[in-house]
Structures are given as C-alpha cells and as structure tokens.
Enzyme design. Structure first.
Site, PDB file in Angstrom:
ATOM      1  N   GLY A  47      95.858  -1.633 -53.103  1.00 45.43           N
ATOM      2  CA  GLY A  47      95.418  -0.578 -52.201  1.00 45.43           C
ATOM      3  C   GLY A  47      94.720   0.466 -53.054  1.00 45.43           C
ATOM      4  N   GLU A  48      94.963   1.708 -52.792  1.00 44.38           N
ATOM      5  CA  GLU A  48      94.400   2.770 -53.625  1.00 44.38           C
ATOM      6  C   GLU A  48      95.573   3.485 -54.283  1.00 44.38           C
ATOM      7  OE1 GLU A  48      91.125   2.718 -53.906  1.00 44.38           O
ATOM      8  OE2 GLU A  48      91.423   4.144 -55.539  1.00 44.38           O
ATOM      9  N   SER A  49      95.658   3.383 -55.611  1.00 42.60           N
ATOM     10  CA  SER A  49      96.854   3.888 -56.291  1.00 42.60           C
ATOM     11  C   SER A  49      97.089   5.373 -56.018  1.00 42.60           C
ATOM     12  CB  SER A  49      96.774   3.614 -57.782  1.00 42.60           C
ATOM     13  OG  SER A  49      95.518   3.986 -58.288  1.00 42.60           O
ATOM     14  N   CYS A  79      97.528  -5.284 -58.644  1.00 37.47           N
ATOM     15  CA  CYS A  79      96.353  -4.415 -58.636  1.00 37.47           C
ATOM     16  C   CYS A  79      96.738  -2.930 -58.650  1.00 37.47           C
ATOM     17  CB  CYS A  79      95.444  -4.781 -57.468  1.00 37.47           C
ATOM     18  SG  CYS A  79      93.752  -4.224 -57.751  1.00 37.47           S
ATOM     19  N   ARG A 109      91.705   1.828 -64.787  1.00 37.40           N
ATOM     20  CA  ARG A 109      91.384   1.623 -63.361  1.00 37.40           C
ATOM     21  C   ARG A 109      89.946   1.168 -63.199  1.00 37.40           C
ATOM     22  NH1 ARG A 109      92.333   6.696 -59.853  1.00 37.40           N
ATOM     23  NH2 ARG A 109      92.305   5.220 -58.126  1.00 37.40           N
ATOM     24  N   ILE A 138      89.785  -7.248 -57.069  1.00 37.36           N
ATOM     25  CA  ILE A 138      89.097  -6.314 -56.173  1.00 37.36           C
ATOM     26  C   ILE A 138      89.209  -4.909 -56.760  1.00 37.36           C
ATOM     27  CG2 ILE A 138      88.979  -5.387 -53.820  1.00 37.36           C
ATOM     28  CD1 ILE A 138      90.515  -7.983 -52.971  1.00 37.36           C
ATOM     29  N   ARG A 139      88.108  -4.424 -57.314  1.00 36.05           N
ATOM     30  CA  ARG A 139      88.119  -3.120 -58.007  1.00 36.05           C
ATOM     31  C   ARG A 139      89.376  -3.013 -58.880  1.00 36.05           C
ATOM     32  NH1 ARG A 139      88.042   1.569 -54.865  1.00 36.05           N
ATOM     33  NH2 ARG A 139      86.956   2.543 -56.582  1.00 36.05           N
ATOM     34  N   HIS A 175      95.097 -10.409 -56.933  1.00 35.90           N
ATOM     35  CA  HIS A 175      95.795 -10.459 -55.633  1.00 35.90           C
ATOM     36  C   HIS A 175      96.176 -11.890 -55.262  1.00 35.90           C
ATOM     37  CE1 HIS A 175      94.846  -6.376 -53.959  1.00 35.90           C
ATOM     38  NE2 HIS A 175      93.916  -6.425 -54.894  1.00 35.90           N
ATOM     39  N   GLU A 177      98.286 -12.937 -53.225  1.00 33.47           N
ATOM     40  CA  GLU A 177      98.650 -13.069 -51.800  1.00 33.47           C
ATOM     41  C   GLU A 177      97.442 -13.446 -50.953  1.00 33.47           C
ATOM     42  OE1 GLU A 177      98.146 -10.295 -53.335  1.00 33.47           O
ATOM     43  OE2 GLU A 177      97.100  -8.894 -52.018  1.00 33.47           O
TER      44      GLU A 177
HETATM   45  N1  GLN Z   1      90.861   0.452 -57.515  1.00 34.37           N
HETATM   46  C1  GLN Z   1      92.155   0.640 -56.945  1.00 34.37           C
HETATM   47  C2  GLN Z   1      92.898   1.767 -57.666  1.00 34.37           C
HETATM   48  O1  GLN Z   1      92.463   2.223 -58.667  1.00 34.37           O
HETATM   49  C3  GLN Z   1      92.967  -0.645 -56.986  1.00 34.37           C
HETATM   50  C4  GLN Z   1      92.305  -1.690 -56.125  1.00 34.37           C
HETATM   51  C5  GLN Z   1      93.242  -2.712 -55.539  1.00 34.37           C
HETATM   52  O2  GLN Z   1      94.450  -2.526 -55.477  1.00 34.37           O
HETATM   53  N2  GLN Z   1      92.675  -3.776 -55.024  1.00 34.37           N
HETATM   54  O3  GLN Z   1      93.914   2.196 -57.218  1.00 34.37           O
END
Ligand code: GLN
EC number: 4.3.3.6
Length: 197
Positions: A47-49, A79, A109, A138-139, A175, A177
């Site tokens: 997600g977004e940390s 992630c 990150r 993913i990012r 990921h 999952e």
């Molecule tokens: N870029 C996100 C972060 O820095 C992590 C991306 C992800 O969990 N897929 O939190």
C-alpha cells in the site's frame, strides 16, 4: 491451526487471506488492538507506507505491534510492509518519520525508479522450494543495507536484495499474493505454525 492477522488499514487484504487459507492457516483482518492481541502471526500488506503508518497511529496499533514484535510475533511484510518493518529508511528515497521496526535493514523506497514503477521477474527465494517465484514489483523498495542480524533470502538478477528474514520476521519487496502462487505464504504459515507450537 494458527490464526494469522492481516493489517486491514489499507492494501490487498483479501488476496493475502486467500493465500494463507490455502496454506492451511486461519486469516482474520486486524484493525484494533484487541484483534492484534489475539493473532499468532501478522501480515503487513503493500500500500502506501506513510498512509498505513498514519492509520496505525490513529488506530493505536503502533506500540502494541512493536511490543508483540519484541515478544517474537511472526510478521510478514510485503512491499510497504517491508518498509514498515525496516529499522532504517534510506534517505535517498522519501524518508519516513518513523517505522514500526524490528528488521535490521535499511530500505530505499520506490527504489527501482519511476521508469519501472512496475515490473516482474523470477526470483529464487531461499527456503521456498520448487523453483523461483514470479515476483511482482509495484513502486517497490529494495534492501539498501543488511545488518548482521538479517539474512537475504532472495535477490534480483541485478543483485538487489528483495527478500529477507530475521528470526520471526519475513519481508519481500514484491507482492506474492498477486500471482496465485501461494508458496511464500505457505513458508510464512510454516514459520507461524512452528512458533505457535
Ligand atoms: N511505494 C510504496 C511506499 O513507499 C510501496 C508500494 C507498495 O506497497 N506496492 O510505501
């Protein structure tokens, strides 16, 4: 059968639950301290940390989680979850005010850069039998620096560390999952079963 909580503040909770159940573990969402207290293991999804951290603070989960980690709770971070478990976030990427911590690593990150925000690669993961796993990034972060207590379990072809283990803590930049290949979750389910025994 051990019950694994999935931090359900943000991220793909259902996919993690499905993979854990297929591996023979129970799976429940965790949003409250009482729910956290009841589980044998925990998944921190992607997600977004920064967002997950903020919500965890609001829901008063940060300190209880730090305490359970210190007591040996098995936790798997994927992630953003890897970023949250890291003791240090490399300031070359976007820094975080704090993390949950526990893993003696520094992560970077969004390390793979904007041009490849998302990509896939086969990564061999130590302890996961049956050939490499299809790793979806993913990012994603990578492990910039590995402290002496942490062990690399998997690296990309280019040599970046993207899977680590330290005692009861497991983290991947990718990921699992999302691929329908449940072997990383099965590995974590075994970790939790061994600890709960
Ligand atoms: N870029 C996100 C972060 O820095 C992590 C991306 C992800 O969990 N897929 O939190």
């Amino acid at each position: 059968m051990p019950t694994i909580g999935i931090f359900a503040l943000q991220g793909d909770v259902r996919e993690h639950a499905r993979a854990l159940e297929a591996a023979g573990c129970g799976a429940v969402p965790v949003r409250r301290p009482a729910e956290l207290a009841a589980v044998d293991g925990l998944v921190l999804p992607g997600g977004e940390s920064t967002t997950i951290l903020k919500l965890a603070r609001t829901f008063e989960l940060l300190d209880p989680l730090r305490e359970r980690i210190a007591d040996g709770l098995p936790v798997y971070g994927s992630c953003a979850g890897m970023i949250l478990l890291a003791d240090r976030v490399d300031s070359g990427g976007s820094p975080l005010a704090e993390t949950i911590g526990g893993l003696d690593i520094a992560v970077r990150r969004n390390a793979f850069g904007r041009q490849v925000d998302s990509f896939e690669e086969d990564v061999a993961v130590d302890g996961v039998d049956g050939g490499p796993v299809r790793a979806v990034f993913i990012r994603a972060p990578w492990v910039q620096e590995l402290g002496p207590a942490a062990r690399a379990l998997g690296t990309t072809r280019a040599g970046q560390v993207v899977a680590v283990r330290q005692g009861a803590l497991l983290a991947t930049s990718f990921h699992p999952e999302m691929t329908g290949d449940g072997r990383v979750h099965a590995y974590f389910c075994r970790m939790v079963t061994e600890t709960a025994r």
